[in-house]
Design a protein around this motif. Structure first.
Motif, mmCIF file in Angstrom:
data_model
loop_
_atom_site.group_PDB
_atom_site.id
_atom_site.type_symbol
_atom_site.label_atom_id
_atom_site.label_comp_id
_atom_site.label_asym_id
_atom_site.label_seq_id
_atom_site.Cartn_x
_atom_site.Cartn_y
_atom_site.Cartn_z
ATOM 1 N N UNK A 1 0.812 -1.213 0.000
ATOM 2 C CA UNK A 1 0.000 0.000 0.000
ATOM 3 C C UNK A 1 0.850 1.269 0.000
ATOM 4 N N UNK A 2 2.153 1.116 0.172
ATOM 5 C CA UNK A 2 3.030 2.281 0.235
ATOM 6 C C UNK A 2 2.841 3.087 1.502
ATOM 7 N N UNK A 3 2.509 2.415 2.609
ATOM 8 C CA UNK A 3 2.250 3.098 3.875
ATOM 9 C C UNK A 3 3.385 2.858 4.846
ATOM 10 N N UNK A 4 3.866 3.935 5.424
ATOM 11 C CA UNK A 4 4.911 3.907 6.431
ATOM 12 C C UNK A 4 4.406 4.787 7.564
ATOM 13 N N UNK A 5 3.814 4.162 8.585
ATOM 14 C CA UNK A 5 3.120 4.896 9.647
ATOM 15 C C UNK A 5 3.507 4.361 11.016
ATOM 16 N N UNK A 6 3.005 5.039 12.042
ATOM 17 C CA UNK A 6 3.196 4.595 13.419
ATOM 18 C C UNK A 6 1.965 3.804 13.855
ATOM 19 N N UNK A 7 2.182 2.770 14.642
ATOM 20 C CA UNK A 7 1.088 1.936 15.122
ATOM 21 C C UNK A 7 0.464 2.505 16.379
ATOM 22 N N UNK A 8 -0.289 1.674 17.061
ATOM 23 C CA UNK A 8 -0.948 2.042 18.310
ATOM 24 C C UNK A 8 -0.273 1.313 19.464
ATOM 25 N N UNK A 9 -0.195 1.926 20.660
ATOM 26 C CA UNK A 9 0.517 1.299 21.782
ATOM 27 C C UNK A 9 0.006 -0.092 22.152
ATOM 28 N N UNK A 10 -1.298 -0.281 22.259
ATOM 29 C CA UNK A 10 -1.832 -1.573 22.695
ATOM 30 C C UNK A 10 -2.165 -2.488 21.528
#
Length: 76
Positions: free
Chosen positions: A63-72
């Motif tokens: 998808x060409x996505x480079x993001x931050x996830x969620x803590x939990x």
């Protein structure tokens, strides 16, 4: 009575306006970040982005996505 309230207001304002209050929180915010890196398969270039220290770095090459996830939750 008005003199007491105004004195309390000035004291509260001075408490939050001390020089050490803002730089400490700003320094903590900088140290709470990490640099995420991933190589883009189509171009071979290195993609970098910043996330908070307690969240994972998430990559989806399709998808060409480079993001931050969620803590939990992590990466979805």
């Amino acid at each position: 009575m008005l003199k007491v309230f105004s004195s309390l207001a000035v004291a509260a304002a001075l408490t939050f306006a001390t020089p050490g209050f803002m730089p400490d929180s700003a320094a903590h915010a900088k140290s709470a970040l990490k640099v995420c890196k991933s190589k883009v398969p189509s171009t071979g270039k290195l993609k970098t982005w910043k996330c908070k220290a307690d969240v994972p770095c998430c990559v989806s090459h399709d998808l060409g996505m480079y993001v931050c996830g969620q803590p939990m939750i992590g990466c979805l």
